[in-house]
Motif scaffolding. Structure first.
Motif, short mmCIF file in Angstrom:
data_model
loop_
_atom_site.label_atom_id
_atom_site.label_comp_id
_atom_site.label_asym_id
_atom_site.label_seq_id
_atom_site.Cartn_x
_atom_site.Cartn_y
_atom_site.Cartn_z
N GLU A 7 -11.25 -20.22 13.58
CA GLU A 7 -11.92 -20.50 14.86
C GLU A 7 -12.53 -19.24 15.47
N HIS A 8 -11.83 -18.10 15.30
CA HIS A 8 -12.28 -16.87 15.95
C HIS A 8 -12.61 -15.76 14.96
N SER A 9 -12.43 -16.02 13.67
CA SER A 9 -12.64 -15.00 12.63
C SER A 9 -11.84 -13.73 12.94
N THR A 10 -10.60 -13.93 13.34
CA THR A 10 -9.71 -12.82 13.67
C THR A 10 -8.51 -12.81 12.73
N SER A 11 -7.87 -11.65 12.67
CA SER A 11 -6.71 -11.47 11.78
C SER A 11 -5.53 -10.97 12.59
N PRO A 12 -4.70 -11.86 13.11
CA PRO A 12 -3.55 -11.45 13.92
C PRO A 12 -2.53 -10.66 13.10
N LEU A 13 -1.72 -9.91 13.81
CA LEU A 13 -0.77 -8.99 13.21
C LEU A 13 0.69 -9.39 13.42
N ILE A 14 0.91 -10.32 14.35
CA ILE A 14 2.25 -10.81 14.65
C ILE A 14 2.20 -12.33 14.68
N LEU A 15 3.15 -12.98 13.99
CA LEU A 15 3.23 -14.44 14.00
C LEU A 15 4.41 -14.90 14.86
N ASN A 190 1.77 -17.88 26.30
CA ASN A 190 3.14 -18.13 25.83
C ASN A 190 3.96 -16.87 26.11
N SER A 191 5.16 -17.03 26.62
CA SER A 191 5.97 -15.88 27.03
C SER A 191 6.90 -15.39 25.93
N GLY A 192 6.65 -15.78 24.69
CA GLY A 192 7.53 -15.38 23.61
C GLY A 192 7.13 -14.13 22.87
N ALA A 193 5.93 -13.60 23.16
CA ALA A 193 5.50 -12.37 22.49
C ALA A 193 4.45 -11.68 23.35
N GLY A 194 4.65 -10.39 23.56
CA GLY A 194 3.71 -9.59 24.32
C GLY A 194 3.84 -8.13 23.95
N PHE A 195 2.87 -7.34 24.38
CA PHE A 195 2.87 -5.90 24.09
C PHE A 195 2.05 -5.18 25.15
N GLY A 196 2.49 -3.99 25.49
CA GLY A 196 1.69 -3.17 26.39
C GLY A 196 2.54 -2.14 27.11
N LYS A 197 2.03 -1.69 28.24
CA LYS A 197 2.68 -0.64 29.00
C LYS A 197 3.90 -1.19 29.75
N THR A 198 4.97 -0.43 29.68
CA THR A 198 6.21 -0.82 30.36
C THR A 198 5.97 -0.97 31.86
N CYS A 240 -6.67 -14.70 19.39
CA CYS A 240 -5.71 -14.38 18.31
C CYS A 240 -6.05 -13.06 17.62
N GLU A 241 -6.39 -12.06 18.41
CA GLU A 241 -6.69 -10.74 17.86
C GLU A 241 -5.43 -10.05 17.36
N ILE A 242 -4.32 -10.24 18.06
CA ILE A 242 -3.06 -9.58 17.72
C ILE A 242 -1.98 -10.59 17.36
N PHE A 243 -1.91 -11.69 18.10
CA PHE A 243 -0.85 -12.69 17.93
C PHE A 243 -1.40 -14.03 17.46
N LEU A 244 -0.57 -14.75 16.72
CA LEU A 244 -0.85 -16.16 16.42
C LEU A 244 0.40 -16.97 16.72
N CYS A 245 0.29 -17.88 17.69
CA CYS A 245 1.32 -18.89 17.94
C CYS A 245 1.04 -20.08 17.03
N CYS A 246 2.02 -20.47 16.26
CA CYS A 246 1.77 -21.45 15.19
C CYS A 246 2.00 -22.90 15.59
N TRP A 247 2.41 -23.17 16.83
CA TRP A 247 2.56 -24.55 17.26
C TRP A 247 1.23 -25.28 17.12
#
Length: 258
Positions: A7-15, A190-198, A240-247
Motif C-alpha cells: 500500500e505504501h511501498s515501505t519496509s518496516p523494521l519492527i513487527l 496503537n499503544s503497543g510499540a513506539g520510539f523516540g525521545k524520553t 508503516c515506515e518503521i512499524f507494522l501492526c499485523c492485525w
C-alpha cells in the motif's frame, strides 16, 4: 529479510502482532525466518527498551521481545504488570509504572523504545530504527505504530462499566474523527510499540495520567488522546515506515523477500 507493505511501498523494521495479528501468516513467516538469521549486535547503552511483564506472562518465561533482545544484544527493562482489576484497568500500569521510572531517573537515555513484550520483534537492528526515525521523522520527537483496527471506541462492550467521564469520551471521539480522515488503511494509533525521545514520552504519560481519574479506561485510549494533544511533536506511523501492526493484514498485502 525485507518486508514490503504494498500500500505504501515501505519496509518496516519492527513487527507487532497486535490482537489476532500474531496468528497471521505474515507475522509467523517473518518471525520464523527472523530467528534463523545471524545479525550484528548493537551498543545497547544508547537506548532503553521498556516493556511490562506479568499477568498471563510468567516472569521466568522468555518473551518474543526478550528473544529479539538476545538476537540484537539488548536487555529489556521489564516493569511489573500486576493483575488487579481486569485487562483495561491493568493496562493503565503501562502509563503509571513507566512515568515513575522516568521520574526516578531509571530511564536515563535520550531515546527509548516502548514495546509490548509478547508480540513484538525486530526484523532489523534497533540502530536502523533510530537512523530511519532521524531521517524520515526529523520534525518529530516520538512515533507510535498504527493499526487498521479502531480500538477502543465508546461502543465497546467494556465502555459502559469503566467509569469514563464525558470529557474523556469526547476527546476520544475527536481523535477517531481525525483518524478517519486519513486515506491509509493503517489509520489508528496503537499503544503497543513506539520510539523516540524520553522527554516527549514523559510529557505524553503525564497528560495520560491526568485522564485516568477514577476510570478503568485502557492505556490505548488514553495514549491516543495524549498523542493528539502533542501532535506537533508526536506522530503516528500510518505509512508503516518503521512499524507494522499485523492485525487484519493479509498475505497479499505484503511482499516478503527472504
Amino acid at each position: 529479510m525485507k518486508l514490503i507493505v504494498k500500500e505504501h511501498s515501505t519496509s518496516p523494521l519492527i513487527l507487532h502482532g497486535n490482537g489476532t495479528g500474531k496468528s497471521t501468516e505474515v507475522f509467523n513467516k517473518a518471525r520464523d525466518f527472523q530467528f534463523t538469521r545471524k545479525v550484528d549486535k548493537i551498543n545497547s547503552e544508547d537506548f532503553t527498551f521498556i516493556s511490562w511483564k506479568g499477568g498471563k506472562i510468567h516472569n521466568n518465561e522468555k518473551t518474543l521481545l526478550e528473544k529479539s533482545g538476545d538476537q540484537y544484544g539488548f536487555k529489556v527493562l521489564n516493569l511489573p504488570w500486576n493483575s488487579t482489576g481486569g485487562f483495561w484497568k491493568d493496562s493503565q500500569q503501562k502509563i503509571t509504572q513507566t512515568l515513575e521510572v522516568i521520574d526516578r531517573g531509571i530511564i536515563d537515555t535520550e531515546f527509548v523504545f516502548w514495546l509490548d513484550n509478547s508480540d513484538v520483534f525486530f526484523i532489523d537492528s534497533p540502530q536502523k530504527v533510530y537512523e530511519a526515525f532521524l531521517q524520515k521523522f526529523q520534525n518529530y520527537s516520538f512515533i507510535w505504530n498504527a493499526e487498521k483496527n479502531n480500538y477502543p471506541t465508546p461502543t465497546h462492550t467494556k465502555w459502559s462499566g469503566s467509569n469514563i467521564s464525558k470529557k474523556v469520551q469526547e476527546l476520544l471521539l475527536d481523535v477517531i474523527e481525525n483518524d478517519n480522515a486519513y486515506s491509509s488503511s493503517f489509520k489508528f494509533m496503537n499503544s503497543g510499540a513506539g520510539f523516540g525521545k524520553t522527554s516527549a514520552l514523559k510529557d505524553m504519560l503525564k497528560y495520560a495520567y491526568l485522564l485516568i481519574e477514577n476510570s478503568r479506561l485502557n492505556d490505548q485510549a488514553l495514549l491516543r488522546i495524549s498523542q493528539k494533544k502533542f501532535e506537533d511533536r508526536v506522530v503516528v506511523d500510518r505509512n508503516c515506515e518503521i512499524f507494522l501492526c499485523c492485525w487484519g493484514v493479509e498475505s497479499q498485502e505484503i511482499d516478503l523477500v527472504i
